[in-house]
Write a protein that holds these residues in place. Structure first.
Motif, PDB file in Angstrom:
ATOM      1  N   THR A 190      -5.948   1.360   0.237  1.00 41.78           N
ATOM      2  CA  THR A 190      -6.688   1.343  -1.024  1.00 41.78           C
ATOM      3  C   THR A 190      -8.161   1.539  -0.707  1.00 41.78           C
ATOM      4  OG1 THR A 190      -7.166  -1.032  -1.031  1.00 41.78           O
ATOM      5  CG2 THR A 190      -5.016  -0.338  -1.921  1.00 41.78           C
ATOM      6  N   ASP A 191      -8.980   1.662  -1.736  1.00 42.80           N
ATOM      7  CA  ASP A 191     -10.416   1.827  -1.525  1.00 42.80           C
ATOM      8  C   ASP A 191     -11.037   0.606  -0.845  1.00 42.80           C
ATOM      9  OD1 ASP A 191     -10.325   4.296  -2.690  1.00 42.80           O
ATOM     10  OD2 ASP A 191     -10.915   3.597  -4.688  1.00 42.80           O
ATOM     11  N   SER A 192     -10.437  -0.561  -1.049  1.00 38.62           N
ATOM     12  CA  SER A 192     -11.010  -1.794  -0.512  1.00 38.62           C
ATOM     13  C   SER A 192     -10.261  -2.339   0.698  1.00 38.62           C
ATOM     14  CB  SER A 192     -11.034  -2.873  -1.605  1.00 38.62           C
ATOM     15  OG  SER A 192      -9.726  -3.113  -2.094  1.00 38.62           O
ATOM     16  N   GLY A 193      -9.215  -1.638   1.152  1.00 38.26           N
ATOM     17  CA  GLY A 193      -8.449  -2.123   2.290  1.00 38.26           C
ATOM     18  C   GLY A 193      -7.009  -1.641   2.225  1.00 38.26           C
ATOM     19  N   VAL A 194      -6.052  -2.584   2.211  1.00 34.33           N
ATOM     20  CA  VAL A 194      -4.643  -2.217   2.105  1.00 34.33           C
ATOM     21  C   VAL A 194      -3.926  -3.182   1.170  1.00 34.33           C
ATOM     22  CG1 VAL A 194      -4.507  -1.209   4.432  1.00 34.33           C
ATOM     23  CG2 VAL A 194      -3.973  -3.633   4.108  1.00 34.33           C
TER      24      VAL A 194
END
Length: 241
Positions: A190-194
């Motif tokens: 994702t944009d912020s991690g997973v």
């Protein structure tokens, strides 16, 4: 109803309709970083602390100190105490790989299994385990032997299997035929991690929920959110495959 062993993972036992059938061998697959090893550690830790069931952790990839640090990183602060008391027996890579051949390593395991009573086992990982063998025939012979040994000694076992792909590789190999269940750990960027998910694809003798569910790893280990299917976190029309 079959006799089941609770994993101790919040949410997962509900998906499994109580837990894993006793004496079953379960293949736990996923790519690195999905939480497979933490799952194995949690399975053994909760087995001792919550259900009075002793466990064995076999690692071909980590030493005992690495395993202890992983346990303590998610709040399993009694791990070393349980290892020292013998409630959890750790065979780390230094111990397993010092033998010149697989037969010698397994003979050592069998000696301990016959003299002490254990209920749970984690093998981390099956991928490294198979590197003991020079050819496919030898690998098949010893995988069959090892699977029989686990059942002979009444161990309810998790065999961790490393995959290189982001999503589950579901082709049928020998390890799938030897195991009673398949659990996949999945992560999507994702944009912020997973985002992490778990999918129980198969469990013999059990009525299970085969949807995909989100999970989190934090203090206390893994939590599975059985009330929220994985698809709902990614959008109604999106699939992780």
């Amino acid at each position: 109803m079959p006799d089941v062993v609770k994993t101790g993972v919040d949410g997962l036992d509900s998906i499994l309709n109580g837990g894993i059938v006793r004496d079953a061998t379960v293949l736990v697959s996923g790519n690195p970083g999905t939480g497979k090893s933490i799952f194995g550690i949690q399975y053994l830790y909760e087995g001792v602390t919550e259900f009075d069931e002793r466990g064995v952790y076999i690692s071909f990839e980590e030493n005992a100190e690495d395993i202890r640090q992983a346990a303590e990183s998610v709040g399993f602060d009694r791990w070393e105490e349980l290892v020292e008391s013998g409630d959890i027996k750790v065979y780390d890579k230094r111990r397993m790989l010092r033998e010149q051949d697989f037969t010698s390593a397994v003979d050592g395991l069998l000696e301990d299994f016959s003299s002490d009573e254990y209920d749970r086992l984690v093998l981390d990982s099956l991928t490294m385990f198979q590197l003991f063998f020079d050819d496919e025939r030898e690998k098949r012979t010893y995988l069959l032997k090892f699977s029989d040994v686990l059942k002979q000694y009444g161990l309810t076992s998790l065999l961790i299997n490393e995959q290189g792909a982001m999503f589950p590789e579901t082709e049928i190999g020998l390890e799938n035929f030897l195991t009673d269940g398949n659990i996949y750990f999945i992560q999507t960027p994702t944009d912020s991690g997973v985002n992490r998910y778990i999918w129980v694809a198969k469990m013999r003798k059990q009525d299970i929920n085969t949807d995909i569910f989100p999970l989190e790893i934090g203090e206390g280990g893994i939590t599975v959110y059985e009330q929220a299917g994985g698809f709902s976190m990614m959008g109604k029309n999106e699939s992780p495959f």
